[in-house]
Design an enzyme around this catalytic site. Structure first.
Site, PDB file in Angstrom:
ATOM      1  N   GLY A 126       0.827  -1.208   0.000  1.00 20.83           N
ATOM      2  CA  GLY A 126       0.000   0.000   0.000  1.00 20.83           C
ATOM      3  C   GLY A 126       0.859   1.254   0.000  1.00 20.83           C
ATOM      4  N   TYR A 127       1.463   1.554  -1.139  1.00 18.10           N
ATOM      5  CA  TYR A 127       2.262   2.778  -1.285  1.00 18.10           C
ATOM      6  C   TYR A 127       1.479   3.829  -2.074  1.00 18.10           C
ATOM      7  CZ  TYR A 127       6.942   1.115   0.277  1.00 18.10           C
ATOM      8  OH  TYR A 127       8.035   0.681   0.997  1.00 18.10           O
ATOM      9  N   SER A 128       1.179   3.519  -3.364  1.00 15.95           N
ATOM     10  CA  SER A 128       0.629   4.528  -4.279  1.00 15.95           C
ATOM     11  C   SER A 128      -0.781   4.949  -3.884  1.00 15.95           C
ATOM     12  CB  SER A 128       0.586   3.969  -5.702  1.00 15.95           C
ATOM     13  OG  SER A 128       1.838   3.481  -6.067  1.00 15.95           O
ATOM     14  N   GLU A 243      12.782  -3.948  -4.615  1.00 12.16           N
ATOM     15  CA  GLU A 243      11.759  -4.153  -5.635  1.00 12.16           C
ATOM     16  C   GLU A 243      12.355  -4.022  -7.039  1.00 12.16           C
ATOM     17  OE1 GLU A 243       8.480  -1.393  -5.361  1.00 12.16           O
ATOM     18  OE2 GLU A 243       7.321  -2.425  -6.893  1.00 12.16           O
ATOM     19  N   GLU A 382      10.835   6.973 -16.591  1.00 10.48           N
ATOM     20  CA  GLU A 382      11.362   8.355 -16.595  1.00 10.48           C
ATOM     21  C   GLU A 382      12.008   8.663 -15.246  1.00 10.48           C
ATOM     22  OE1 GLU A 382       8.341   7.461 -17.497  1.00 10.48           O
ATOM     23  OE2 GLU A 382       8.271   7.929 -19.636  1.00 10.48           O
TER      24      GLU A 382
END
Ligand SMILES: Cc1cc2nc3c(=O)[nH]c(=O)nc-3n(C[C@H](O)[C@H](O)[C@H](O)COP(=O)(O)OP(=O)(O)OC[C@H]3O[C@@H](n4cnc5c(N)ncnc54)[C@H](O)[C@@H]3O)c2cc1C
Length: 394
Positions: A126-128, A243, A382
């Site tokens: 649960g990061y983004s 990751e 990017e």
């Protein structure tokens, strides 16, 4: 002294023999033919590897891991990919576990690590959030103290396998007044807690394995915070390094390249096998050379020769993903118009994709679309290039 070539060759033989006997044919069939794998498929393989004592391939022995060298881990991962084994899901073993080992309390280690190793707990990340992806430190999911609990409110986005997970490691804002990186904490949240809603997102490839997760007054015990309050950003960054390295996928790309060559030998264009077309072969050769270079880069890293570990992780991710994208693109060019048969029902069935005829077109079409995802998750391309520019060109 690093283990000798002879030692590594012997180790490779051992793991290849294990894979030959232990990997169920049905699982191999699904992986090699790009068919859908569900929770039970992943867990079945995880349990087999755990029984062998190898689920913690990157873990130290003190936590039940193998204690393997980085080179042994690489040999194991590559052998698994070439054999067509499902991946051991990284969210528990490779992502939250190293954080718990490095920063967790003694009781968190005792409670969580054995269940991560055995596959009894399935973790999600649960990061983004809708307003926090590349700029992760802008996250706004709020955790406020109430006695011996935090009360969590907000939303996570793109949460892979939240529909299977019974635990989430989650970044929350515990101090909204601090500089944004300094007001974040790292919580372990039981997904069965009242107030959590998981809603699937249908992706371009038709899969529904990523989700929105909503928190409505979700009570999380203080003891489920890893490390210090408001120091979560440090732990979050530590995890992201783990990751990125695993997304390079050298072994997987080797397997797909072999598949592509079989495809080129079988599919025909204007009456001739594609494999006899010099232009088509040049595209395959180009991607193969880049894959060999990527492997050399990875091996240099494993031998400790990389000048900067963070730059190496970003480089492996960017280069590895470019190769994966190109292999899948050449595959669908080989298939031609039949690839328009994209149909997720087919991929979810156990139907044998037994020949190199049009029956493999639908899974390949889905795979092509699916391989557009890695350029976004684990830090978009990017952003990796920005990191590389800062480290290497500064
Ligand atoms: C399939 C999939 C699975 C995922 N699984 C998870 C998961 O399990 N858990 C989780 O927490 N998250 C997950 N994510 C989310 C992923 O980490 C984010 O999508 C990613 O960090 C990008 O954030 P964003 O989508 O908000 O895009 P944005 O950050 O809005 O970026 C949009 C575009 O702008 C570019 N961009 C942004 N900032 C810059 C900059 N400074 N310079 C140059 N270009 C820039 C990006 O590269 C990108 O191309 C997943 C995503 C996908 C696609």
């Amino acid at each position: 002294m690093p283990p000798s070539q002879e030692f590594n060759d012997g180790f490779r033989k051992t793991v290849e023999q294990f894979l030959q006997t232990a990997l169920p044919a049905e699982l191999r069939h699904k992986v090699v033919n790009h068919l859908h794998l569900g929770k039970e498929d992943f867990l079945r393989w995880h349990r087999i590897v755990h029984r062998q004592g190898w689920a913690g391939a990157s873990w130290p022995v003190e936590y039940g891991g193998t204690g393997w060298t980085p080179m042994q881990q690489h040999i194991w991962q590559e052998a698994c990919a070439l054999a067509g084994a499902p991946i051991i899901q990284p969210f528990g073993i490779n992502m939250v576990a190293p954080v718990i080992m490095a920063y967790g309390s003694t009781s968190q280690k005792a409670r969580f690590l054995p269940r991560i190793l055995s596959g009894d707990d399935w973790w999600c990340q649960g990061y983004s959030e809708p307003g926090a992806g590349s700029d992760l430190a802008s996250l706004s999911t709020r955790a406020e103290r109430d006695g011996d609990h935090y009360v969590v409110n907000g939303q996570k986005n793109w949460t892979t396998f939240a529909q299977y997970a019974n635990w989430m490691f989650c970044l929350v804002r515990t101090d909204p007044t601090a500089v944004k990186q300094q007001g974040i904490s790292f919580l372990l949240i039981d997904m069965a807690t009242p107030g959590i809603t998981v809603r699937p997102i249908t992706m371009l490839d038709g899969e529904r394995d990523v989700n929105e997760v909503f928190f409505d007054n979700v009570r999380v015990p203080l003891e489920n915070r890893v490390g210090e309050e408001n120091k979560g950003w440090t732990y979050a960054k530590f995890l992201l390094g783990h990751e990125r390295t695993s997304i390079a996928g050298v072994g997987r790309s080797k397997r797909e390249l072999a598949f592509l060559k079989r495809l080129a030998a079988t599919r025909r264009s204007e009456g001739h096998p594609l494999a006899s077309n010099p232009l088509f072969n040049a595209r395959i050769a180009d991607v193969e050379i880049r894959l060999m270079a990527l492997e050399l880069l990875l091996l240099e890293g494993l031998e400790g020769k990389a000048a900067d570990a963070n730059a190496l992780a970003s480089m492996l991710k960017v280069k590895g993903i470019g190769i994966q994208e190109d292999i899948t693109e050449i595959m669908i060019d080989a298939i031609g118009p039949a690839v328009a048969l994209l149909d997720t029902a087919y991929n979810h069935a156990d139907t044998p994709a037994s020949s190199f005829g049009d029956d493999i077109a639908a899974p390949l079409g889905q795979q092509y679309l699916g391989y557009r995802k890695p350029a976004v998750y684990g830090g978009a391309t990017e952003i990796q290039k920005n990191i590389l520019a800062k480290i290497l060109l500064a």
